[in-house]
Scaffold this motif. Structure first.
Motif, PDB file in Angstrom:
ATOM      1  N   TYR A   1       0.856  -1.183   0.000  1.00  0.00           N
ATOM      2  CA  TYR A   1       0.000   0.000   0.000  1.00  0.00           C
ATOM      3  C   TYR A   1       0.893   1.234   0.000  1.00  0.00           C
ATOM      4  CZ  TYR A   1      -3.709   3.241   1.107  1.00  0.00           C
ATOM      5  OH  TYR A   1      -4.597   4.279   1.066  1.00  0.00           O
ATOM      6  N   THR A   2       0.711   2.126  -0.967  1.00  0.00           N
ATOM      7  CA  THR A   2       1.550   3.315  -1.081  1.00  0.00           C
ATOM      8  C   THR A   2       0.701   4.573  -1.059  1.00  0.00           C
ATOM      9  OG1 THR A   2       1.471   3.286  -3.490  1.00  0.00           O
ATOM     10  CG2 THR A   2       3.307   2.128  -2.451  1.00  0.00           C
ATOM     11  N   VAL A   3       1.336   5.667  -0.618  1.00  0.00           N
ATOM     12  CA  VAL A   3       0.732   6.991  -0.618  1.00  0.00           C
ATOM     13  C   VAL A   3       1.785   7.956  -1.143  1.00  0.00           C
ATOM     14  CG1 VAL A   3      -0.161   8.854   0.834  1.00  0.00           C
ATOM     15  CG2 VAL A   3      -0.737   6.506   1.356  1.00  0.00           C
TER      16      VAL A   3
ATOM     17  N   LEU B   1       3.144   1.699   3.645  1.00  0.00           N
ATOM     18  CA  LEU B   1       2.520   1.434   4.945  1.00  0.00           C
ATOM     19  C   LEU B   1       3.081   0.156   5.554  1.00  0.00           C
ATOM     20  CD1 LEU B   1       0.367   2.167   7.050  1.00  0.00           C
ATOM     21  CD2 LEU B   1      -1.271   0.859   5.687  1.00  0.00           C
ATOM     22  N   HIS B   2       3.459   0.229   6.834  1.00  0.00           N
ATOM     23  CA  HIS B   2       4.012  -0.908   7.573  1.00  0.00           C
ATOM     24  C   HIS B   2       3.256  -1.082   8.884  1.00  0.00           C
ATOM     25  CE1 HIS B   2       7.321   0.306   4.977  1.00  0.00           C
ATOM     26  NE2 HIS B   2       7.825  -0.898   5.136  1.00  0.00           N
ATOM     27  N   SER B   3       3.377  -2.267   9.472  1.00  0.00           N
ATOM     28  CA  SER B   3       2.844  -2.512  10.816  1.00  0.00           C
ATOM     29  C   SER B   3       3.865  -3.312  11.603  1.00  0.00           C
ATOM     30  CB  SER B   3       1.521  -3.273  10.767  1.00  0.00           C
ATOM     31  OG  SER B   3       1.738  -4.608  10.401  1.00  0.00           O
ATOM     32  N   ARG B   4       3.774  -3.189  12.918  1.00  0.00           N
ATOM     33  CA  ARG B   4       4.683  -3.907  13.803  1.00  0.00           C
ATOM     34  C   ARG B   4       3.959  -4.142  15.124  1.00  0.00           C
ATOM     35  NH1 ARG B   4       9.944  -0.877  14.190  1.00  0.00           N
ATOM     36  NH2 ARG B   4      10.216  -1.831  12.156  1.00  0.00           N
ATOM     37  N   ASP B   5       4.137  -5.331  15.690  1.00  0.00           N
ATOM     38  CA  ASP B   5       3.598  -5.635  17.021  1.00  0.00           C
ATOM     39  C   ASP B   5       4.651  -5.288  18.053  1.00  0.00           C
ATOM     40  OD1 ASP B   5       1.150  -6.625  16.084  1.00  0.00           O
ATOM     41  OD2 ASP B   5       2.035  -8.590  15.696  1.00  0.00           O
ATOM     42  N   VAL B   6       4.272  -4.453  19.024  1.00  0.00           N
ATOM     43  CA  VAL B   6       5.201  -4.031  20.064  1.00  0.00           C
ATOM     44  C   VAL B   6       4.620  -4.386  21.426  1.00  0.00           C
ATOM     45  CG1 VAL B   6       6.187  -2.134  18.722  1.00  0.00           C
ATOM     46  CG2 VAL B   6       4.222  -1.706  20.178  1.00  0.00           C
ATOM     47  N   THR B   7       5.495  -4.500  22.422  1.00  0.00           N
ATOM     48  CA  THR B   7       5.083  -4.738  23.798  1.00  0.00           C
ATOM     49  C   THR B   7       5.312  -3.460  24.580  1.00  0.00           C
ATOM     50  OG1 THR B   7       5.735  -7.051  23.593  1.00  0.00           O
ATOM     51  CG2 THR B   7       5.408  -6.191  25.824  1.00  0.00           C
TER      52      THR B   7
ATOM     53  N   VAL C   1      -6.144   7.644   5.579  1.00  0.00           N
ATOM     54  CA  VAL C   1      -4.856   8.323   5.470  1.00  0.00           C
ATOM     55  C   VAL C   1      -5.090   9.823   5.423  1.00  0.00           C
ATOM     56  CG1 VAL C   1      -2.794   8.629   4.063  1.00  0.00           C
ATOM     57  CG2 VAL C   1      -3.845   6.387   4.231  1.00  0.00           C
ATOM     58  N   VAL C   2      -4.363  10.562   6.266  1.00  0.00           N
ATOM     59  CA  VAL C   2      -4.359  12.019   6.240  1.00  0.00           C
ATOM     60  C   VAL C   2      -2.910  12.467   6.098  1.00  0.00           C
ATOM     61  CG1 VAL C   2      -6.467  12.295   7.593  1.00  0.00           C
ATOM     62  CG2 VAL C   2      -4.281  12.207   8.752  1.00  0.00           C
ATOM     63  N   GLU C   3      -2.717  13.679   5.618  1.00  0.00           N
ATOM     64  CA  GLU C   3      -1.367  14.206   5.425  1.00  0.00           C
ATOM     65  C   GLU C   3      -1.157  15.402   6.338  1.00  0.00           C
ATOM     66  OE1 GLU C   3       0.830  16.337   1.777  1.00  0.00           O
ATOM     67  OE2 GLU C   3       0.151  14.298   1.358  1.00  0.00           O
TER      68      GLU C   3
ATOM     69  N   LEU D   1       3.973  14.616   5.670  1.00  0.00           N
ATOM     70  CA  LEU D   1       4.071  13.197   6.003  1.00  0.00           C
ATOM     71  C   LEU D   1       2.686  12.579   6.155  1.00  0.00           C
ATOM     72  CD1 LEU D   1       6.926  13.263   8.656  1.00  0.00           C
ATOM     73  CD2 LEU D   1       7.070  12.553   6.286  1.00  0.00           C
ATOM     74  N   PRO D   2       2.477  11.391   5.596  1.00  0.00           N
ATOM     75  CA  PRO D   2       1.187  10.716   5.741  1.00  0.00           C
ATOM     76  C   PRO D   2       1.051  10.091   7.132  1.00  0.00           C
ATOM     77  CG  PRO D   2       2.657   9.367   4.440  1.00  0.00           C
ATOM     78  CD  PRO D   2       3.381  10.651   4.719  1.00  0.00           C
ATOM     79  N   MET D   3      -0.191  10.036   7.617  1.00  0.00           N
ATOM     80  CA  MET D   3      -0.479   9.426   8.912  1.00  0.00           C
ATOM     81  C   MET D   3      -1.786   8.670   8.804  1.00  0.00           C
ATOM     82  SD  MET D   3       0.254  12.698  11.393  1.00  0.00           S
ATOM     83  CE  MET D   3      -0.746  13.800  10.428  1.00  0.00           C
ATOM     84  N   LEU D   4      -1.972   7.687   9.661  1.00  0.00           N
ATOM     85  CA  LEU D   4      -3.247   6.978   9.726  1.00  0.00           C
ATOM     86  C   LEU D   4      -4.099   7.596  10.817  1.00  0.00           C
ATOM     87  CD1 LEU D   4      -2.522   3.164   9.371  1.00  0.00           C
ATOM     88  CD2 LEU D   4      -3.444   4.725   7.703  1.00  0.00           C
ATOM     89  N   LYS D   5      -5.382   7.697  10.524  1.00  0.00           N
ATOM     90  CA  LYS D   5      -6.318   8.244  11.499  1.00  0.00           C
ATOM     91  C   LYS D   5      -7.519   7.335  11.563  1.00  0.00           C
ATOM     92  CE  LYS D   5      -8.645  12.540  12.606  1.00  0.00           C
ATOM     93  NZ  LYS D   5      -8.892  13.924  12.205  1.00  0.00           N
ATOM     94  N   LYS D   6      -7.999   7.053  12.778  1.00  0.00           N
ATOM     95  CA  LYS D   6      -9.191   6.226  12.930  1.00  0.00           C
ATOM     96  C   LYS D   6     -10.398   7.010  12.469  1.00  0.00           C
ATOM     97  CE  LYS D   6      -8.332   2.724  16.288  1.00  0.00           C
ATOM     98  NZ  LYS D   6      -8.797   2.081  17.492  1.00  0.00           N
ATOM     99  N   GLY D   7     -11.324   6.282  11.862  1.00  0.00           N
ATOM    100  CA  GLY D   7     -12.569   6.947  11.466  1.00  0.00           C
ATOM    101  C   GLY D   7     -12.852   6.753  10.092  1.00  0.00           C
TER     102      GLY D   7
END
Length: 66
Positions: free
Chosen positions: A3-5, A16-22, A52-54, A60-66
């Protein structure tokens, strides 16, 4: 296909990337972030419930819930 923006301000392409963190309390959480290059954890699609919002100042692109 990742997925690109493309930034409207700088013209750069971000992946777009994801990572599981503790977290400190031991709770696990998935974080999402954009990077200029494809790395480990690249996603093929947006997670459900996000858009996606900028950032108007930096472009810089960011993810926003909604």
């Amino acid at each position: 296909m990742a997925y690109t923006v493309k930034s409207k301000k700088s013209g750069e392409t971000y992946y777009l990337h994801s990572r599981d963190v503790t977290l400190r309390g031991g709770r696990k959480q998935t974080i999402y972030f954009f990077a200029r290059q494809e790395k480990e954890g690249v996603l093929d699609d947006l997670p459900s419930g996000y858009k996606v919002v900028e950032n108007s100042r930096t472009g810089l692109p960011m993810l926003k819930k909604g």
